[in-house]
Structure formats: structure tokens, C-alpha cells
Design an enzyme around this catalytic site. Structure first.
Site, short mmCIF file in Angstrom:
data_model
loop_
_atom_site.label_atom_id
_atom_site.label_comp_id
_atom_site.label_asym_id
_atom_site.label_seq_id
_atom_site.Cartn_x
_atom_site.Cartn_y
_atom_site.Cartn_z
N TYR A 59 27.91 46.63 42.04
CA TYR A 59 27.02 46.53 40.68
C TYR A 59 25.88 46.92 41.49
O TYR A 59 25.15 45.29 40.61
CB TYR A 59 27.64 45.16 40.44
CG TYR A 59 29.07 45.01 40.32
CD1 TYR A 59 29.79 46.37 39.24
CD2 TYR A 59 29.65 44.39 40.81
CE1 TYR A 59 31.37 45.74 38.87
CE2 TYR A 59 31.64 44.17 40.71
CZ TYR A 59 32.09 44.67 39.98
OH TYR A 59 32.77 44.63 39.56
N CYS A 102 8.09 47.89 34.26
CA CYS A 102 6.86 47.14 33.23
C CYS A 102 7.98 46.48 32.43
O CYS A 102 8.19 46.36 31.21
CB CYS A 102 5.44 48.11 32.23
SG CYS A 102 5.13 47.52 32.05
N GLU A 103 8.43 44.92 33.32
CA GLU A 103 9.35 43.92 32.27
C GLU A 103 9.05 42.85 33.58
O GLU A 103 9.41 42.91 34.61
CB GLU A 103 10.65 44.94 32.75
CG GLU A 103 11.74 43.81 31.96
CD GLU A 103 12.39 43.96 30.74
OE1 GLU A 103 11.16 45.46 30.25
OE2 GLU A 103 11.89 43.26 29.96
N TYR A 116 21.90 38.48 34.42
CA TYR A 116 22.83 37.11 34.79
C TYR A 116 22.17 36.46 35.41
O TYR A 116 22.69 35.35 36.13
CB TYR A 116 24.24 37.52 36.03
CG TYR A 116 24.33 38.97 35.06
CD1 TYR A 116 25.06 39.50 34.45
CD2 TYR A 116 25.12 39.97 36.47
CE1 TYR A 116 26.21 40.69 34.02
CE2 TYR A 116 25.43 40.98 36.31
CZ TYR A 116 26.35 41.42 35.16
OH TYR A 116 26.47 42.57 34.62
N GLY A 142 38.72 40.32 40.80
CA GLY A 142 37.27 39.27 40.60
C GLY A 142 37.11 37.77 42.00
O GLY A 142 36.55 37.15 41.36
N GLU A 146 42.61 44.51 41.88
CA GLU A 146 41.85 45.93 42.09
C GLU A 146 40.95 44.38 42.56
O GLU A 146 39.38 44.59 41.20
CB GLU A 146 41.77 45.36 40.33
CG GLU A 146 42.58 46.50 39.58
CD GLU A 146 43.18 46.69 37.85
OE1 GLU A 146 43.29 47.47 37.59
OE2 GLU A 146 41.94 45.74 37.29
N PRO A 147 40.46 45.11 43.48
CA PRO A 147 38.85 44.01 44.05
C PRO A 147 38.27 45.42 43.83
O PRO A 147 38.13 45.76 44.25
CB PRO A 147 39.49 44.22 45.34
CG PRO A 147 40.69 44.53 45.63
CD PRO A 147 41.50 45.27 45.03
N1 LLP Z 1 39.34 45.23 37.59
C1 LLP Z 1 39.00 44.97 36.13
C2 LLP Z 1 39.61 44.61 34.74
C3 LLP Z 1 37.68 44.40 35.65
O1 LLP Z 1 37.23 44.40 34.39
C4 LLP Z 1 37.05 44.21 37.03
C5 LLP Z 1 35.40 44.45 36.86
C6 LLP Z 1 37.98 45.06 38.39
C7 LLP Z 1 38.66 45.05 38.16
C8 LLP Z 1 36.68 44.23 39.47
O2 LLP Z 1 36.55 42.97 38.95
P1 LLP Z 1 35.70 42.92 40.98
O3 LLP Z 1 36.29 42.24 42.36
O4 LLP Z 1 34.85 43.19 41.34
O5 LLP Z 1 34.97 41.19 40.48
N2 LLP Z 1 28.80 43.52 35.96
C9 LLP Z 1 29.09 42.38 36.77
C10 LLP Z 1 30.64 42.65 37.32
C11 LLP Z 1 31.38 42.87 36.01
C12 LLP Z 1 33.29 43.38 36.72
C13 LLP Z 1 33.04 43.85 35.68
N3 LLP Z 1 34.81 44.29 35.51
C14 LLP Z 1 28.19 41.91 37.41
O6 LLP Z 1 27.48 42.72 38.52
O7 LLP Z 1 28.28 40.77 38.22
#
Ligand code: LLP
Length: 433
Positions: free
Chosen positions: A391, A362-363, A335, A249, A291-292
Site C-alpha cells: 500500500y 505542497c501539503e 490513516y 487482513g 487473500e493475504p
Molecule cells: N481481500 C480483500 C477482499 C480485500 O479487500 C483486501 C484488502 C485484502 C484481501 C488484502 O488485505 P491485507 O491482507 O492486505 O490486509 N490501503 C489500506 C488497506 C486497504 C485494504 C483493502 N482491502 C492500507 O494502506 O492500510
């Protein structure tokens, strides 16, 4: 000037990623094109690894969250850097298997794992399954029994933290489809139940409070809440929790005004909270996992487009259309996400026009940048959209039957295809008359 420091401008006034000229890449491979700077991806992996060594005596492991960007090459790179892997579906797990990822460093997530996915995970020997609910807990136990193994598990806990981020990606609070809640006793009860099951071993707890977060405080608070829960499990159930997984996150810079925390600072602060709460609660300092995803892959990626039709609608706005769009980057339409862009073939020009960069789907909402200051763009220019390494490819679609772009990896001035461009034949591949 750029959102990532691996970008520069060469003597031809072209945008350079790592040591590779982006205009040459666009000519060689065509557009739209995802470009991934392997060297920056690796550097970002090392930040986590080194911070765990420095601030937590190496007693932890960073798992690359492969949902951010998953393909065989990327899994191999993360493995070479010594990271573990967070997978969230049979497809991501299958990619990890095909990449030869060490299964004892793979953690399997998901809020509704199917029986087939659970079987694949148990059979392939993943390190841990992060359990989301009672139904899958029973299923994992049953599958492990059938396979004659004891499956290590962790539980996904909702710590009740309301991290300030986009509503759709806020997951730490009780009204979330992910995991089990602390405040109503659900988390405690499911763990108590799991302790009675013969073919699972409760080995850890997990939380993930959201994505694209800029504050350290919610992470520290989550760590404290989780450590207190670990203390409660010891006091009330005599259960010693070995591992604490704090999810991902960590925010990144998409536009100038974004101000992310240095990731090692986060690890330092959280480490202090974990150690002090462990001593207060008289529990042992757990092995930590994180979990980055985005913070490793996003800054390392850009997308190259070719500018097509331009429409200057007097007193309304100027649309610049590119040869990709929501199919390769659905984050604006989902988003309202903001991005930075550079005219790759005249990169140092001033940003003196306000334009909307639209895709070719087409949107009407198929937009990449809305009313943003940009350099003057002409038909045929190469436009680079920055920080698209997370993403984008992983959320790409074939809407309008547009083939997905290729991914090219660059490293030290060399480039190679790591995911081929889809063809029209790929598009009809599964059609049956
Ligand atoms: N661990 C878990 C359990 C998660 O659900 C996620 C992201 C991560 C790690 C990785 O998070 P990060 O470090 O990448 O922020 N599609 C959205 C983001 C959805 C994230 C879902 N879970 C976007 O494009 O912003």
C-alpha cells in the site's frame, strides 16, 4: 531492533536488506527508491502455503492480494511460489495477464466492476468472479452467455464482524459498500436468484473482515458465521458450497509495539473452526482460500530517501524533509499510520532525537513520521523507512507532478529494477494541447 528480520547492519554501519547494502542501492539507483526483498516476499508466500498443507491437508489456496503491491515481477513471483492471485480491477487483471499468471488461479474482486472489466475477466478465463451485487450478477451472466461459457462465481458476504481496526478499512459490518449482508437476508436472496441463472455457477462464498488485524478471534468468528451460512444454504436451498474464501487482513509489525499473530497460527485456529462447524452442520469441509496482501509484501519492502532541509523550530519541533513523501507513501495522510525508520548510512546510532519526517509535497499533512524518536539526521543522509512493501507503491500518486520512484528487487545480494523510475516525460505523456 528492526521490524523485519531481513534487515541488519554491516561493518560500514550501513543498513542491509537481505544481503544488499542500502546505501549502495541509493547511490546506484537514486532516491526515493522502493526496495523489495524478493527472498522475504517468497518466504512469506510459503508460510501460507505450508500452513494450509499442515493444518488443512492442502485443501486450499492462498491468493496473493495484488492490491498490496502489483507489478509484473511481483505477479510472476507469486505464481512461481504456487499462490493464486486476488485482483480488484481491470488494471490489476491486465498486469496478471501480462505476467502470464495462470488464469485458473485468478480471482476477480471489486464492488463496482464495469461491463468492460467483467468482459475482460470472463474472456481471459479467470477462475472465479467474486460477485458484489445483483447488478453485476446479471451482467456476469449475460457476458458469460455471450461468450458461451459458464462462469464460476463466489459471493462477497458481510458476516457482520466488527474487527478492531482503523474505521476506513473495516469492511465486515453491514454498513459497508462491499458485498451483501447476512442479517437482513440479502445474501441468501441473491444466491437463490443466482442458482436460477444459466451461465453462472455458484461455487463459493467470501468474506473479508478488515485489514491490519492482530486478533485471531474475529477471523475464527467469521469462519464460524460463514460455515453456518453454508449450512443454511444446504438446508434451505439444497446448495452444496465447494469453496470458502476468508479474505486477508493479517496484521504486520510497523513499529515495535505492534504484535502480529504468527500467520500459521491463524490458519491452524481457523481450520479447526471450519472442520468442527462443518461436522456440526453436516456439510462437507470446503476448499479454503485466503487473500493475504500486506503480510506478504509489506515486511519485504523499504523506502530509501535522501535527507534535505532540516528545520529546528525552537520549542515547537524539528522537521527533517526528505525527497519523497505522500506521493510515494500516502498512509500517514490517509490513516495517520506509523512507521519505523533508520538512518541507513549510520544505522547503529542511538535513537535520541524526536523529529518529524516531512515530504516534499505542497501539503502540511505530507508527513512520513510524526514526532518519533530517530537517529540524528544530517543533510544528505539516506533514510530508510521500513515495512513499506504494501500500500505504498500501489497507492502512490503524481501529486505536484512528482514522478513515482523506481522499485528495485534484491535477492541473495543481487539487485535489479522491476519498475522503472518515472520521468518528467512520463508525467506529461497523456497531456494534449
Ligand atoms: N481481500 C480483500 C477482499 C480485500 O479487500 C483486501 C484488502 C485484502 C484481501 C488484502 O488485505 P491485507 O491482507 O492486505 O490486509 N490501503 C489500506 C488497506 C486497504 C485494504 C483493502 N482491502 C492500507 O494502506 O492500510
Amino acid at each position: 531492533m528492526f521490524v523485519s528480520d531481513n534487515l541488519s547492519i554491516n561493518e560500514k554501519n550501513h543498513l542491509v536488506i537481505g544481503k544488499s547494502d542500502t546505501v549502495k542501492l541509493a547511490e546506484k539507483y537514486g532516491t526515493p527508491l522502493y526496495v523489495l526483498d524478493d527472498d522475504l516476499f517468497r518466504k512469506n508466500c510459503r508460510i501460507y502455503k505450508q500452513a494450509i498443507e499442515k493444518f488443512y491437508e492442502g485443501n486450499g489456496l492462498a491468493l496473493y492480494a495484488s492490491k498490496a503491491l502489483c507489478c509484473i515481477h511481483v505477479c510472476k513471483t507469486a505464481a512461481e511460489e504456487g499462490l493464486g492471485l486476488d485482483v480488484v480491477s481491470g488494471g490489476e487483471l491486465y498486469t496478471a495477464i501480462k505476467a502470464g499468471f495462470p488464469m485458473d488461479k485468478v480471482y476477480f474482486h471489486g464492488n463496482n466492476k464495469t461491463p468492460d472489466e467483467i468482459e475482460l475477466a470472463v474472456k481471459s478465463g479467470v477462475s472465479h468472479i467474486i460477485v458484489d451485487n445483483i447488478y453485476e450478477l446479471e451482467k456476469i451472466n449475460e457476458t458469460a452467455k455471450h461468450e458461451g461459457v459458464i462462469q464460476k462465481i463466489m459471493f462477497r458476504i458481510k458476516p457482520g464482524i466488527d474487527a478492531h481496526t482503523h474505521d476506513f478499512i473495516r469492511t465486515g459490518q453491514i454498513d459497508s459498500k462491499f458485498g451483501v449482508a447476512l442479517e437482513n437476508g440479502e445474501a441468501f436472496e441473491i444466491i437463490k436468484h443466482a442458482m436460477k441463472l444459466e451461465n453462472v455457477k455458484v461455487d463459493g462464498v467470501h468474506c473479508h473482515i478488515g485489514s491490519q488485524i492482530f486478533d485471531i478471534d474475529p477471523f475464527c468468528l467469521a469462519a464460524e458465521v460463514m460455515m453456518n451460512f453454508i449450512g443454511d444454504l444446504k438446508d434451505k436451498l439444497g446448495l452444496e458450497i465447494e469453496k470458502l474464501n476468508l479474505g486477508g487482513g493479517f496484521g504486520i509489525k510497523y513499529v515495535e509495539s505492534d504484535d502480529p499473530i504468527p500467520y500459521d497460527k491463524y490458519i491452524q485456529s481457523v481450520s479447526e473452526v471450519i472442520k468442527s462447524t462443518a461436522s456440526k452442520r453436516n456439510v462437507k469441509v470446503p476448499f479454503i482460500l485466503m487473500e493475504p496482501g500486506r503480510s506478504i509484501s509489506a515486511p519485504a519492502g523499504i523506502t530509501l530517501y535522501t535527507v534535505g532541509g532540516i528545520k529546528d523550530i525552537k520549542n515547537v519541533r524539528k522537521y527533517v524533509s526528505v525527497d519523497g513523501g505522500m506521493g510515494d507513501n500516502p498512509r500517514y495522510i490517509l490513516y495517520g499510520s506509523k512507521y519505523s525508520a533508520v538512518a541507513a548510512n549510520h544505522a547503529s546510532d542511538p535513537y535520541d532525537e524526536v523529529v518529524t519526517v516531512a515530504g516534499k509535497c505542497c501539503e502540511s499533512g505530507d508527513i512520513i513520521l510524526e514526532n518519533e524518536k530517530l537517529q540524528k539526521l544530517n543533510v544528505g543522509d539516506t533514510l530508510a523507512v521500513l515495512a513499506t512493501g504494501a500500500y505504498n507503491y500501489s497507492m502512490a500518486s503524481n501529486y505536484n507532478r512528482i514522478p513515482r520512484p523506481a522499485i528495485v528487487a534484491v535477492s541473495d545480494g543481487n539487485d535489479k529494477i522491476i519498475v522503472k523510475r518515472e520521468t518528467y516525460d512520463d508525467i506529461i505523456m497523456n497531456d494534449v494541447e
